[in-house]
Design a protein around this motif. Structure first.
Motif, mmCIF file in Angstrom:
data_model
loop_
_atom_site.group_PDB
_atom_site.id
_atom_site.type_symbol
_atom_site.label_atom_id
_atom_site.label_comp_id
_atom_site.label_asym_id
_atom_site.label_seq_id
_atom_site.Cartn_x
_atom_site.Cartn_y
_atom_site.Cartn_z
ATOM 1 N N GLU A 246 -26.601 19.812 26.183
ATOM 2 C CA GLU A 246 -25.809 20.570 25.220
ATOM 3 C C GLU A 246 -26.625 20.913 23.987
ATOM 4 O O GLU A 246 -26.537 22.022 23.443
ATOM 5 C CB GLU A 246 -24.579 19.756 24.819
ATOM 6 C CG GLU A 246 -23.635 20.514 23.876
ATOM 7 C CD GLU A 246 -22.397 19.705 23.543
ATOM 8 O OE1 GLU A 246 -21.693 20.099 22.592
ATOM 9 O OE2 GLU A 246 -22.152 18.699 24.236
ATOM 10 N N ASN A 247 -27.445 19.969 23.521
ATOM 11 C CA ASN A 247 -28.294 20.221 22.359
ATOM 12 C C ASN A 247 -29.309 21.322 22.647
ATOM 13 O O ASN A 247 -29.611 22.149 21.791
ATOM 14 C CB ASN A 247 -29.021 18.945 21.940
ATOM 15 C CG ASN A 247 -28.073 17.925 21.344
ATOM 16 O OD1 ASN A 247 -26.994 18.277 20.866
ATOM 17 N ND2 ASN A 247 -28.466 16.655 21.380
ATOM 18 N N ILE A 248 -29.848 21.308 23.887
ATOM 19 C CA ILE A 248 -30.822 22.335 24.267
ATOM 20 C C ILE A 248 -30.159 23.709 24.282
ATOM 21 O O ILE A 248 -30.701 24.700 23.778
ATOM 22 C CB ILE A 248 -31.436 22.014 25.646
ATOM 23 C CG1 ILE A 248 -32.311 20.773 25.541
ATOM 24 C CG2 ILE A 248 -32.248 23.191 26.164
ATOM 25 C CD1 ILE A 248 -32.845 20.292 26.877
ATOM 26 N N GLY A 249 -28.942 23.771 24.858
ATOM 27 C CA GLY A 249 -28.226 25.038 24.892
ATOM 28 C C GLY A 249 -27.904 25.554 23.504
ATOM 29 O O GLY A 249 -28.013 26.755 23.235
ATOM 30 N N GLN A 250 -27.516 24.660 22.599
ATOM 31 C CA GLN A 250 -27.217 25.041 21.226
ATOM 32 C C GLN A 250 -28.456 25.558 20.511
ATOM 33 O O GLN A 250 -28.403 26.554 19.777
ATOM 34 C CB GLN A 250 -26.639 23.843 20.469
ATOM 35 C CG GLN A 250 -26.265 24.132 19.007
ATOM 36 C CD GLN A 250 -25.131 25.123 18.891
ATOM 37 O OE1 GLN A 250 -24.322 25.264 19.808
ATOM 38 N NE2 GLN A 250 -25.094 25.837 17.773
ATOM 39 N N ALA A 251 -29.583 24.881 20.733
ATOM 40 C CA ALA A 251 -30.837 25.319 20.103
ATOM 41 C C ALA A 251 -31.243 26.707 20.600
ATOM 42 O O ALA A 251 -31.696 27.560 19.823
ATOM 43 C CB ALA A 251 -31.947 24.312 20.405
ATOM 44 N N THR A 252 -31.072 26.932 21.913
ATOM 45 C CA THR A 252 -31.402 28.247 22.477
ATOM 46 C C THR A 252 -30.496 29.322 21.899
ATOM 47 O O THR A 252 -30.953 30.432 21.558
ATOM 48 C CB THR A 252 -31.258 28.215 24.011
ATOM 49 O OG1 THR A 252 -32.113 27.210 24.542
ATOM 50 C CG2 THR A 252 -31.628 29.561 24.614
ATOM 51 N N HIS A 253 -29.209 29.004 21.772
ATOM 52 C CA HIS A 253 -28.257 29.967 21.199
ATOM 53 C C HIS A 253 -28.633 30.317 19.756
ATOM 54 O O HIS A 253 -28.591 31.487 19.353
ATOM 55 C CB HIS A 253 -26.846 29.374 21.248
ATOM 56 C CG HIS A 253 -25.826 30.218 20.532
ATOM 57 N ND1 HIS A 253 -25.349 31.410 21.035
ATOM 58 C CD2 HIS A 253 -25.196 30.034 19.320
ATOM 59 C CE1 HIS A 253 -24.476 31.926 20.185
ATOM 60 N NE2 HIS A 253 -24.366 31.108 19.145
ATOM 61 N N GLU A 254 -29.004 29.313 18.988
ATOM 62 C CA GLU A 254 -29.369 29.539 17.589
ATOM 63 C C GLU A 254 -30.626 30.409 17.477
ATOM 64 O O GLU A 254 -30.722 31.271 16.614
ATOM 65 C CB GLU A 254 -29.584 28.206 16.871
ATOM 66 C CG GLU A 254 -28.290 27.440 16.613
ATOM 67 C CD GLU A 254 -27.329 28.201 15.727
ATOM 68 O OE1 GLU A 254 -27.811 28.897 14.801
ATOM 69 O OE2 GLU A 254 -26.118 28.125 15.958
ATOM 70 N N ARG A 255 -31.601 30.166 18.370
ATOM 71 C CA ARG A 255 -32.813 30.975 18.346
ATOM 72 C C ARG A 255 -32.510 32.426 18.707
ATOM 73 O O ARG A 255 -33.056 33.358 18.111
ATOM 74 C CB ARG A 255 -33.869 30.396 19.291
ATOM 75 C CG ARG A 255 -34.695 29.280 18.681
ATOM 76 C CD ARG A 255 -35.971 29.053 19.473
ATOM 77 N NE ARG A 255 -35.669 28.643 20.838
ATOM 78 C CZ ARG A 255 -35.539 27.379 21.223
ATOM 79 N NH1 ARG A 255 -35.657 26.406 20.334
ATOM 80 N NH2 ARG A 255 -35.287 27.073 22.477
ATOM 81 N N THR A 256 -31.637 32.611 19.698
ATOM 82 C CA THR A 256 -31.263 33.967 20.095
ATOM 83 C C THR A 256 -30.550 34.692 18.958
ATOM 84 O O THR A 256 -30.824 35.864 18.672
ATOM 85 C CB THR A 256 -30.354 33.933 21.335
ATOM 86 O OG1 THR A 256 -31.033 33.276 22.401
ATOM 87 C CG2 THR A 256 -29.973 35.345 21.768
ATOM 88 N N SER B 170 -30.816 34.027 15.773
ATOM 89 C CA SER B 170 -31.801 34.260 14.718
ATOM 90 C C SER B 170 -32.681 35.457 15.037
ATOM 91 O O SER B 170 -33.010 36.265 14.162
ATOM 92 C CB SER B 170 -32.660 33.011 14.525
ATOM 93 O OG SER B 170 -33.677 33.217 13.576
ATOM 94 N N LEU B 171 -33.067 35.594 16.325
ATOM 95 C CA LEU B 171 -33.896 36.729 16.745
ATOM 96 C C LEU B 171 -33.145 38.039 16.561
ATOM 97 O O LEU B 171 -33.712 39.033 16.084
ATOM 98 C CB LEU B 171 -34.322 36.541 18.202
ATOM 99 C CG LEU B 171 -35.128 37.682 18.838
ATOM 100 C CD1 LEU B 171 -36.416 37.934 18.060
ATOM 101 C CD2 LEU B 171 -35.440 37.356 20.301
ATOM 102 N N ARG B 172 -31.874 38.048 16.933
ATOM 103 C CA ARG B 172 -31.093 39.272 16.775
ATOM 104 C C ARG B 172 -30.978 39.681 15.312
ATOM 105 O O ARG B 172 -31.075 40.865 14.966
ATOM 106 C CB ARG B 172 -29.697 39.071 17.368
ATOM 107 C CG ARG B 172 -29.663 39.023 18.898
ATOM 108 C CD ARG B 172 -28.284 38.661 19.399
ATOM 109 N NE ARG B 172 -28.241 38.607 20.866
ATOM 110 C CZ ARG B 172 -27.239 38.098 21.565
ATOM 111 N NH1 ARG B 172 -26.190 37.585 20.927
ATOM 112 N NH2 ARG B 172 -27.284 38.103 22.879
ATOM 113 N N ARG B 173 -30.754 38.707 14.448
ATOM 114 C CA ARG B 173 -30.680 39.014 13.013
ATOM 115 C C ARG B 173 -32.015 39.530 12.487
ATOM 116 O O ARG B 173 -32.053 40.447 11.656
ATOM 117 C CB ARG B 173 -30.269 37.759 12.241
ATOM 118 C CG ARG B 173 -28.794 37.411 12.344
ATOM 119 C CD ARG B 173 -28.483 36.169 11.517
ATOM 120 N NE ARG B 173 -27.054 35.875 11.500
ATOM 121 C CZ ARG B 173 -26.519 34.799 10.942
ATOM 122 N NH1 ARG B 173 -27.311 33.911 10.345
ATOM 123 N NH2 ARG B 173 -25.219 34.598 10.977
ATOM 124 N N ALA B 174 -33.088 38.931 12.974
ATOM 125 C CA ALA B 174 -34.418 39.370 12.532
ATOM 126 C C ALA B 174 -34.682 40.804 12.965
ATOM 127 O O ALA B 174 -35.228 41.606 12.195
ATOM 128 C CB ALA B 174 -35.487 38.441 13.102
#
Length: 447
Positions: A2-12, A14-18
């Motif tokens: 679950e932590n890995i999935g959350q981290a991946t979601h946050e990176r995605t 963040s990338l979209r915002r960037a």
């Protein structure tokens, strides 16, 4: 898991915002910068240099256009220094605010008829400020994406910075086309040209709002947390990677020369030499900018598959062939359709070079001085390339009375692009950031 999935979601997320922050901010910055170039071709000669003949007045306005390019390397050094020391985000907020205020200032300038010699002096001063702001904009926007993007899609995603340039060109050309078509020439020269500059007051607020929501890049966060941020990034760059700065100039300058020939010089050539309405050149430029919204990402995606080098060489060689065989013969027919065709095909080859540049330039430099390297190389190329291209083209036309010398000039510049690209290392798939290893490990766990 679950932590890995959350981290991946946050990176995605963040990338979209960037991507959105870089796209919108870069669009606004290039809108301001291209607006000046187009106005220089159409109206600044009459407004700020009315005592000269039309071609000379336009030449003088193009010299003020070049002043902005001269300031860009200074802006690149300043932005690169602070972007590598305090972070990419803070610098990008500063550049968009300065660019917006300076562009509004141009819209409020008095004309030569009102203020005399003070008017062109103020124009040059504000143009210098514009150049300083843009000097730090492009690299920061590119890094906000490139330092987050997965390496297998890095070219495609980073190309949205280049798309931002095309959107800025499309908006600036489109609104000037609208104003020049809707108004009589005297009204356009008197006040109509000011409206697009003043509109920056609205759009710059949007850009600032979006950029405030974008977080710092993972690459810079790693440098900061590990205490390895460079104290003198520009000096470190020049000590460790000076040849890569020269390579960037070689890859960029010829593409810049071709672009400003197609977009800026051609406006003057069509109206002053061929005697056609200025709207013909503006329409061709606007259609070309619209097309490049698609061609930049397309060629960048090809570079993710085949490499940065072959795509760039294809663009340079194709552009040389097109300039020699077809460009000016089509333009000189005075046929609106053939002029548009000449511009569009030329911009396809330009897209192959420019669409790949953002990712290739970012990948060439070490993270500790990446902002400095990308900014300085990119902006120095602007001086060698785009800043003088319209002025040189007009000078060659005045001296030789034909376009042959212009073709030779552009083709030599494009040949330098091809040769430099051939001797620059391929960077497709390189690891730019330490966090990429973590991403790979998480992907392996999920599998």
């Amino acid at each position: 898991m679950e932590n890995i999935g959350q981290a991946t979601h946050e990176r995605t997320k963040s990338l979209r915002r960037a991507i959105m922050g870089s796209l919108v901010g870069t669009s606004l910055e290039w809108y301001d910068f291209f607006l000046y170039g187009t106005a220089a071709a159409l109206v600044f000669g009459d407004v700020f240099f009315p005592s000269y003949d039309p071609l000379t007045g336009t030449l003088l306005s193009f010299i003020t256009f070049a002043v902005g390019f001269a300031a860009r390397p200074v802006g690149a050094v300043i932005a690169g220094h602070f972007g590598d020391k305090i972070g990419r985000k803070k610098v990008l907020l500063a550049t968009i605010m300065v660019m917006g205020v300076s562009t509004i200032g141009i819209g409020l300038l008095p004309s030569y008829a009102t203020a005399g010699v003070i008017a062109p002096i103020l124009l040059v001063t504000i143009r210098l400020i514009q150049g300083l702001a843009l000097g730090g904009e492009w690299a920061g926007g590119a890094l906000m994406i490139a330092e987050r993007a997965p390496k297998e899609r890095r070219g495609f995603l980073t190309s949205f910075v280049q798309v931002g340039a095309s959107i800025g060109n499309l908006l600036s050309t489109g609104i000037l086309l609208l104003m020049s078509s809707a108004l009589e020439r005297d009204d356009f020269v008197s006040w109509g040209w000011r409206v697009p500059f003043l509109l920056s007051a609205v759009v710059v607020v949007v850009g600032i709002y979006i950029r405030l929501k974008v977080t710092e890049t993972p690459a810079f966060d790693v440098l900061k947390e590990s205490g390895t941020v460079s104290k003198s990034p520009v000096l470190e760059l020049l000590r460790r990677q000076p040849l890569d700065v020269l390579r960037v100039i070689g890859i960029r300058a010829g593409a810049d020369i071709m672009f400003y020939l197609l977009i800026t010089f051609l406006l003057t050539y069509i109206s002053k030499t061929l005697g056609l309405p200025a709207t013909v050149g503006l329409t061709a430029a606007m259609l070309g900018a619209g097309m490049q919204l698609l061609t930049y990402p397309a060629f960048a995606a090809l570079s993710d598959r085949f490499g940065r080098k072959p795509v760039t060489i294809f663009g340079a060689v194709g552009a040389i062939i097109w300039m020699i065989v077809a460009f000016f013969p089509l333009v000189d027919t005075k046929s609106v359709g053939l002029i548009i065709l000449a511009v569009l095909v030329g911009l396809v080859f330009h897209s192959a070079m420019y669409g790949v540049q953002a990712v290739w330039i970012c990948e060439l430099f070490d993270a500790k001085h990446r902002y400095s390297g990308a900014s300085l190389g990119y902006q120095l190329a602007g001086i060698v390339g785009g800043s003088l291209a319209p002025t040189i083209a007009i000078g060659l036309l005045q001296i030789f009375g034909s376009t042959t010398a212009i073709i030779v000039y552009v083709c030599i510049a494009l040949a330098i692009v091809a040769v430099t690209a051939a001797f620059t290392r391929e960077t497709r798939g390189v690891r730019m950031n330490d966090h990429e290893e973590q991403q790979a490990a998480e992907t392996s766990v999920r599998a």
